[in-house]
Motif scaffolding. Structure first.
Motif, mmCIF file in Angstrom:
data_model
loop_
_atom_site.group_PDB
_atom_site.id
_atom_site.type_symbol
_atom_site.label_atom_id
_atom_site.label_comp_id
_atom_site.label_asym_id
_atom_site.label_seq_id
_atom_site.Cartn_x
_atom_site.Cartn_y
_atom_site.Cartn_z
ATOM 1 N N MET A 6 0.819 -1.211 0.000
ATOM 2 C CA MET A 6 0.000 0.000 0.000
ATOM 3 C C MET A 6 0.856 1.265 0.000
ATOM 4 S SD MET A 6 -2.973 1.326 2.566
ATOM 5 C CE MET A 6 -3.841 -0.213 2.508
ATOM 6 N N ALA A 7 1.897 1.274 0.810
ATOM 7 C CA ALA A 7 2.769 2.445 0.838
ATOM 8 C C ALA A 7 3.380 2.692 -0.533
ATOM 9 C CB ALA A 7 3.865 2.262 1.889
ATOM 10 N N GLU A 8 3.786 1.606 -1.196
ATOM 11 C CA GLU A 8 4.386 1.736 -2.521
ATOM 12 C C GLU A 8 3.373 2.271 -3.533
ATOM 13 O OE1 GLU A 8 4.705 -0.808 -0.532
ATOM 14 O OE2 GLU A 8 6.862 -0.990 -0.157
ATOM 15 N N LEU A 9 2.119 1.827 -3.417
ATOM 16 C CA LEU A 9 1.073 2.319 -4.321
ATOM 17 C C LEU A 9 0.885 3.825 -4.161
ATOM 18 C CD1 LEU A 9 -1.682 -0.446 -4.026
ATOM 19 C CD2 LEU A 9 -0.508 0.220 -6.137
ATOM 20 N N ALA A 13 1.886 6.718 -6.849
ATOM 21 C CA ALA A 13 0.840 7.629 -7.322
ATOM 22 C C ALA A 13 1.264 9.075 -7.127
ATOM 23 C CB ALA A 13 -0.477 7.352 -6.606
ATOM 24 N N SER A 14 1.871 9.373 -5.980
ATOM 25 C CA SER A 14 2.269 10.754 -5.709
ATOM 26 C C SER A 14 3.347 11.220 -6.677
ATOM 27 C CB SER A 14 2.743 10.902 -4.265
ATOM 28 O OG SER A 14 3.941 10.192 -4.040
ATOM 29 N N THR A 68 -5.588 1.102 -3.582
ATOM 30 C CA THR A 68 -5.336 1.466 -2.186
ATOM 31 C C THR A 68 -6.644 1.599 -1.415
ATOM 32 O OG1 THR A 68 -3.331 2.672 -2.836
ATOM 33 C CG2 THR A 68 -4.258 3.157 -0.669
ATOM 34 N N ALA A 69 -7.624 2.290 -2.009
ATOM 35 C CA ALA A 69 -8.918 2.479 -1.335
ATOM 36 C C ALA A 69 -9.600 1.142 -1.067
ATOM 37 C CB ALA A 69 -9.813 3.377 -2.186
ATOM 38 N N GLU A 70 -9.463 0.198 -2.004
ATOM 39 C CA GLU A 70 -10.058 -1.125 -1.786
ATOM 40 C C GLU A 70 -9.374 -1.842 -0.626
ATOM 41 O OE1 GLU A 70 -9.676 -2.867 -5.630
ATOM 42 O OE2 GLU A 70 -11.583 -2.037 -6.354
#
Length: 201
Positions: A6-9, A13-14, A68-70
């Motif tokens: 998740m952190a990598e996602l 994205a950023s 990430t939201a999922e």
């Protein structure tokens, strides 16, 4: 416990947000990294979603946010990110929609706001016999969980067949249908074509 990746996602994205991009509150991608450093995942996700209103971002950006939201089990946030993916693929029409009051149409319940309804729209096309020919587009209500009969709101439409919608211009009226009767009228505010199919789009 943070789900793997998740952190990598969120970090990847950023990196897709241009450095000069800022939200309405003058927050930038640097602020996202600050939230990530403090394990504030949901705040970082919400901030990244806001960048979508500051300028066009690639399809991969919204796909990473949706994943990430999922993982965070944020249903509406995931639905919104998937919706933005659909806007990039199929184009988008924003419009000022006013529904007809209950009793004037078949609908007696509110329209759900999160993109699940796919009504028909009279957008000016004619059938071979000269009558109206409707086109289908999914509907998202901005800033509201649902829209009551007789209510008014800004909505976003994602066309099922983008080529049917290319003639629309701001100021043009269109009509919502769930059956033969008009369920509401709208005025086009903005149109965006599908993004070009280029790498990273």
């Amino acid at each position: 416990m943070l789900p793997p990746g998740m952190a990598e996602l969120l970090q990847s994205a950023s990196l897709l947000v241009p450095e000069e991009t800022a939200t309405g509150n003058d927050l930038t991608a640097a602020d996202v990294w600050d939230h990530l450093a403090h394990d504030e995942w949901e705040t970082a996700l919400n901030l990244l979603e806001e960048f979508g209103d500051a300028g066009p971002l690639p399809l991969s950006f919204w796909e990473r946010l949706a994943e990430t939201a999922e993982q965070l089990r944020l249903e509406r946030s995931a639905a919104w990110c998937h919706w933005r993916c659909a806007e990039i693929r199929n184009g988008m029409v924003r419009a000022d929609l006013t529904l007809r009051p209950a009793g004037e149409t078949r609908r007696t319940t509110p329209i759900p706001g999160a993109g699940v309804l796919r009504p028909m729209w009279d957008i000016g096309h004619l059938s071979p016999t000269g009558g109206p020919s409707v086109s289908i587009a999914a509907l998202w209500v901005e800033n509201l969980p649902e829209l009551e009969p007789g209510g008014r709101a800004t909505v976003r439409l994602v066309p099922l067949t983008p080529a049917h919608w290319t003639h629309l211009r701001p100021g043009q009226p269109i009509t919502l249908h769930e059956d033969r009767t008009a369920g509401g009228t709208a005025v086009v505010l903005e149109t965006r074509p599908p993004a070009a199919s280029t790498p990273g789009s």
